[in-house]
Design a protein around this motif. Structure first.
Motif, PDB file in Angstrom:
ATOM      1  N   GLY A 133       0.810  -1.206   0.000  1.00  0.00           N
ATOM      2  CA  GLY A 133       0.000   0.000   0.000  1.00  0.00           C
ATOM      3  C   GLY A 133       0.840   1.250   0.000  1.00  0.00           C
ATOM      4  O   GLY A 133       2.062   1.209  -0.180  1.00  0.00           O
ATOM      5  N   TRP A 134       0.157   2.363   0.217  1.00  0.00           N
ATOM      6  CA  TRP A 134       0.804   3.675   0.192  1.00  0.00           C
ATOM      7  C   TRP A 134       1.369   4.020   1.561  1.00  0.00           C
ATOM      8  O   TRP A 134       0.732   3.777   2.582  1.00  0.00           O
ATOM      9  CB  TRP A 134      -0.183   4.741  -0.261  1.00  0.00           C
ATOM     10  N   TYR A 135       2.542   4.624   1.534  1.00  0.00           N
ATOM     11  CA  TYR A 135       3.270   4.926   2.778  1.00  0.00           C
ATOM     12  C   TYR A 135       3.709   6.381   2.773  1.00  0.00           C
ATOM     13  O   TYR A 135       4.248   6.892   1.791  1.00  0.00           O
ATOM     14  CB  TYR A 135       4.498   4.019   2.884  1.00  0.00           C
ATOM     15  N   ASP A 136       3.416   7.067   3.890  1.00  0.00           N
ATOM     16  CA  ASP A 136       3.832   8.461   4.076  1.00  0.00           C
ATOM     17  C   ASP A 136       5.138   8.445   4.859  1.00  0.00           C
ATOM     18  O   ASP A 136       5.152   8.197   6.065  1.00  0.00           O
ATOM     19  CB  ASP A 136       2.742   9.219   4.842  1.00  0.00           C
ATOM     20  N   GLU A 141       3.803   6.379   8.380  1.00  0.00           N
ATOM     21  CA  GLU A 141       2.579   5.612   8.540  1.00  0.00           C
ATOM     22  C   GLU A 141       2.038   5.214   7.170  1.00  0.00           C
ATOM     23  O   GLU A 141       2.250   5.898   6.163  1.00  0.00           O
ATOM     24  CB  GLU A 141       1.512   6.399   9.294  1.00  0.00           C
ATOM     25  N   TYR A 142       1.335   4.084   7.147  1.00  0.00           N
ATOM     26  CA  TYR A 142       0.644   3.670   5.932  1.00  0.00           C
ATOM     27  C   TYR A 142      -0.640   4.479   5.785  1.00  0.00           C
ATOM     28  O   TYR A 142      -1.262   4.880   6.776  1.00  0.00           O
ATOM     29  CB  TYR A 142       0.329   2.173   5.980  1.00  0.00           C
ATOM     30  N   VAL A 143      -1.038   4.692   4.531  1.00  0.00           N
ATOM     31  CA  VAL A 143      -2.221   5.484   4.206  1.00  0.00           C
ATOM     32  C   VAL A 143      -3.170   4.623   3.386  1.00  0.00           C
ATOM     33  O   VAL A 143      -2.740   3.915   2.468  1.00  0.00           O
ATOM     34  CB  VAL A 143      -1.827   6.751   3.408  1.00  0.00           C
ATOM     35  N   THR A 144      -4.466   4.667   3.705  1.00  0.00           N
ATOM     36  CA  THR A 144      -5.435   3.868   2.960  1.00  0.00           C
ATOM     37  C   THR A 144      -5.537   4.366   1.520  1.00  0.00           C
ATOM     38  O   THR A 144      -5.203   5.518   1.213  1.00  0.00           O
ATOM     39  CB  THR A 144      -6.823   3.942   3.610  1.00  0.00           C
ATOM     40  N   GLU A 145      -6.034   3.498   0.654  1.00  0.00           N
ATOM     41  CA  GLU A 145      -6.176   3.842  -0.763  1.00  0.00           C
ATOM     42  C   GLU A 145      -7.077   5.060  -0.945  1.00  0.00           C
ATOM     43  O   GLU A 145      -6.762   5.976  -1.718  1.00  0.00           O
ATOM     44  CB  GLU A 145      -6.733   2.651  -1.542  1.00  0.00           C
ATOM     45  N   SER A 146      -8.185   5.099  -0.210  1.00  0.00           N
ATOM     46  CA  SER A 146      -9.115   6.223  -0.373  1.00  0.00           C
ATOM     47  C   SER A 146      -8.505   7.534   0.120  1.00  0.00           C
ATOM     48  O   SER A 146      -8.676   8.575  -0.508  1.00  0.00           O
ATOM     49  CB  SER A 146     -10.423   5.937   0.366  1.00  0.00           C
ATOM     50  N   LEU A 162       3.503  10.163  -1.802  1.00  0.00           N
ATOM     51  CA  LEU A 162       3.473   8.914  -1.057  1.00  0.00           C
ATOM     52  C   LEU A 162       4.305   7.866  -1.797  1.00  0.00           C
ATOM     53  O   LEU A 162       4.514   7.960  -3.011  1.00  0.00           O
ATOM     54  CB  LEU A 162       2.032   8.420  -0.915  1.00  0.00           C
ATOM     55  N   VAL A 163       4.783   6.865  -1.053  1.00  0.00           N
ATOM     56  CA  VAL A 163       5.631   5.811  -1.621  1.00  0.00           C
ATOM     57  C   VAL A 163       4.865   4.491  -1.568  1.00  0.00           C
ATOM     58  O   VAL A 163       4.181   4.191  -0.589  1.00  0.00           O
ATOM     59  CB  VAL A 163       6.950   5.689  -0.823  1.00  0.00           C
ATOM     60  N   ARG A 164       4.975   3.707  -2.629  1.00  0.00           N
ATOM     61  CA  ARG A 164       4.310   2.405  -2.664  1.00  0.00           C
ATOM     62  C   ARG A 164       5.211   1.371  -2.009  1.00  0.00           C
ATOM     63  O   ARG A 164       6.353   1.161  -2.443  1.00  0.00           O
ATOM     64  CB  ARG A 164       4.024   2.001  -4.114  1.00  0.00           C
ATOM     65  N   TYR A 165       4.716   0.723  -0.967  1.00  0.00           N
ATOM     66  CA  TYR A 165       5.493  -0.273  -0.242  1.00  0.00           C
ATOM     67  C   TYR A 165       4.810  -1.636  -0.329  1.00  0.00           C
ATOM     68  O   TYR A 165       3.584  -1.744  -0.341  1.00  0.00           O
ATOM     69  CB  TYR A 165       5.601   0.113   1.244  1.00  0.00           C
ATOM     70  N   SER A 166       5.613  -2.673  -0.340  1.00  0.00           N
ATOM     71  CA  SER A 166       5.116  -4.044  -0.246  1.00  0.00           C
ATOM     72  C   SER A 166       6.116  -4.833   0.577  1.00  0.00           C
ATOM     73  O   SER A 166       7.288  -4.932   0.207  1.00  0.00           O
ATOM     74  CB  SER A 166       4.956  -4.658  -1.637  1.00  0.00           C
ATOM     75  N   GLU A 167       5.680  -5.372   1.713  1.00  0.00           N
ATOM     76  CA  GLU A 167       6.613  -6.115   2.554  1.00  0.00           C
ATOM     77  C   GLU A 167       5.886  -6.964   3.590  1.00  0.00           C
ATOM     78  O   GLU A 167       4.697  -6.759   3.865  1.00  0.00           O
ATOM     79  CB  GLU A 167       7.580  -5.156   3.262  1.00  0.00           C
ATOM     80  N   GLU A 168       6.607  -7.906   4.157  1.00  0.00           N
ATOM     81  CA  GLU A 168       6.095  -8.744   5.240  1.00  0.00           C
ATOM     82  C   GLU A 168       6.539  -8.145   6.572  1.00  0.00           C
ATOM     83  O   GLU A 168       7.723  -7.877   6.767  1.00  0.00           O
ATOM     84  CB  GLU A 168       6.629 -10.163   5.101  1.00  0.00           C
TER      85      GLU A 168
END
Length: 532
Positions: A133-136, A141-146, A162-168
């Motif tokens: 998701g999107w990250y500030d 903090e992560y930010v919701t799509e809406s 915002l930066v797109r992040y994907s991680e476990e």
């Protein structure tokens, strides 16, 4: 500096905190505002006889620290060490009386963060999950799509992309506790202040649950992406994410939870905190994340989270390029030209605590001249000069009835009766208004009774003496209640009146009649020289 043990017999405690300030930036007026407000509360409640704990400090982990350090060709620890000096210097400049200064890189903090995380693991309150998701990065903090779409995929706070992040990562079960938090906020009206901020949090919480957009809280980062942080005790490949790390400082600084070191339980009696003072930009973290984590740990919640507003400068958003940035150096310059007490006073006088405010040097000078130079300072000077001229500096007895003193006495009584309630609710404006009203009422009393005319008539000697005592006693109360805001000037003024408080709590010291007749007073240069 660590939490120190105080007299165990002092059970009426008061615990006030500032946020721990992020060391990727240097201190400025925003940091000063929160810290001065906390200091005034701490000084007031110490004066009232309470056992006070006042905590501030610095937040020294996170990706922003790593990036700032890299840009400066420093290690994160070197950057933190260098910036911390600026905060400590500014607090000394502003006469801040904190009892402890906690750094999140201290072992006493890091080890307790790990104990908290391990407790959450043992309670099955955190789990390993994946996120995309999107990250500030500015707010970390992560930010919701809406929310991201609504702000054109820019940070709501600093307008950066915002930066797109994907991680476990490891996640805290925030959704599990959100309904209970809503119940708590609704049942405890004073938990979040001011009321508008409380309504914002409740609305966002309810909407998040109803829409399904309120997710669980990511509490870790992989060491590959963030090598600078507290290692997760259950997963050495991850570090604790900044918000659980940073927020737990309020609890950890008290030697809680216990881990077997010399700090264990040293400040146990202070929890729960009476008030967390914060800026409105970090309200969600303090009013949602922090209490939900505490609920999961079965730890009592703080009594109040108070979110104040932001400052502009000369009617515009502060900017170094505009030349209106109120930096640590600018604050020091103002303190040197006027006084640090005057700067402290203006911060709490200029705006209702909780609302946004504008810093204007013209308004600063006007407030200084009207309230301090021509107000409290001039009242002290004219009172001392009259006592010196008419009674050789010896405080006379008050033997005559003075019906003209009614407004003044009512004002003095209102200040004493209401001061603790105003301070408990961070209503600094009402507290200062009451002090200014007492000053104005005393000046009107002087004009109405005209002691300079009575001094020419020996038969009016008793009445003149009563007027002088009344003026001196009113000034004593003005200075007594100004002392948490202007500790040095108030202390100097009280000494000129010959007043010895002798450790009386404020409720006793604030009673009318505290000055002893026959006391030797002194004249001196003005406490607040007028500025042209």
């Amino acid at each position: 500096m660590a939490c120190h043990k105080k007299d165990a017999n002092m059970t009426d405690k008061y615990y006030v905190t500032t946020p721990i300030y992020y060391v990727n930036d240097v201190p400025h007026i925003g940091h000063s505002y929160t810290t001065v407000a906390a200091d005034v509360l701490a000084r007031f409640f110490r004066s009232a006889g309470r056992d006070v704990m006042f905590l501030t400090g610095t937040d020294e982990h996170g990706i922003k620290i790593v990036k700032s350090a890299t840009e400066k060709d420093m290690s994160p620890q070197e950057l933190a060490d260098s910036v911390v000096v600026g905060f400590r210097d500014l607090w000394e400049k502003l006469n801040i009386s904190n009892d402890d200064f906690i750094r999140t890189t201290e072992p006493r903090h890091e080890k307790r963060v790990q104990k908290i995380i391990q407790t959450l693991v043992d309670k099955d309150e955190i789990y390993l999950g994946s996120y995309e998701g999107w990250y500030d990065e500015g707010q970390e903090e992560y930010v919701t799509e809406s929310a991201a779409r609504q702000n054109d995929y820019l940070s709501e706070i600093n307008q950066k992309p915002l930066v797109r992040y994907s991680e476990e990562n490891w996640f805290f079960r925030l959704k599990k506790w959100a309904p209970k938090l809503i119940e708590y906020i609704e049942a405890n009206e004073g938990f979040i202040k001011p009321k508008a901020r409380r309504n914002e949090v409740l609305s966002k919480l309810k909407m998040g649950l109803e829409s399904g957009e309120l997710g669980d809280l990511c509490i870790s980062r992989s060491k590959e992406k963030l090598p600078w942080g507290v290692e997760m005790p259950n997963d050495p490949g991850h570090v604790v994410y900044v918000w659980v790390d940073a927020l737990s400082n309020y609890y950890n600084a008290l030697g809680l939870p216990e881990i077997g070191d010399e700090f264990d339980g040293a400040g146990r009696r202070y929890w729960p905190a009476d008030v967390h003072l914060i800026g409105k930009d970090i309200l969600w973290f303090h009013a949602v994340y922090w209490p939900c984590v505490l609920m999961a740990l079965d730890v009592p919640l703080p009594k109040c989270v108070f979110a104040h507003g932001w400052w502009t400068s000369e009617g515009q958003k502060m900017s170094k390029s505009l030349g209106n940035f109120i930096s640590r150096e600018k604050v020091a310059e103002i303190c040197d030209e006027y006084s640090r007490g005057a700067f402290r006073y203006y911060l709490l006088r200029a705006v209702v605590f909780g609302a946004d405010g504008d810093f204007s040097m013209e308004m600063f000078k006007q407030t200084y001249n009207v309230d301090l130079a021509n107000g409290a300072g001039n009242l002290l000077s004219r009172t001392l000069k009259m006592i010196s001229k008419y009674f050789d500096g010896i405080l006379p007895e008050a033997t005559a009835e003075l019906p003209e003193a009614k407004e003044l006495l009512v004002a003095a009584d209102a200040l004493r009766e209401n001061s603790q309630g105003w301070m408990t609710n961070c209503q600094f404006h009402r507290y200062i208004d009451a002090i200014v009203h007492l000053v104005d009422a005393t000046n009107r009393f002087i004009e109405e009774t005209a002691p300079f005319k009575l001094a020419k008539d020996e038969s009016q000697r008793a009445r003149l003496g009563s007027i002088m005592y009344t003026c001196a006693e009113a000034v004593r109360l003005v200075l007594l209640y100004l002392e948490p805001i202007l500790p040095e000037e108030a202390s100097t003024g009280l000494a000129l009146l010959g007043y010895d408080r002798a450790d009386k709590p404020l409720d006793q010291a604030g009673k009318w009649g505290g000055l002893a007749c026959g006391t030797q007073t002194q004249t001196a240069d003005p406490l607040f020289p007028r500025k042209a």
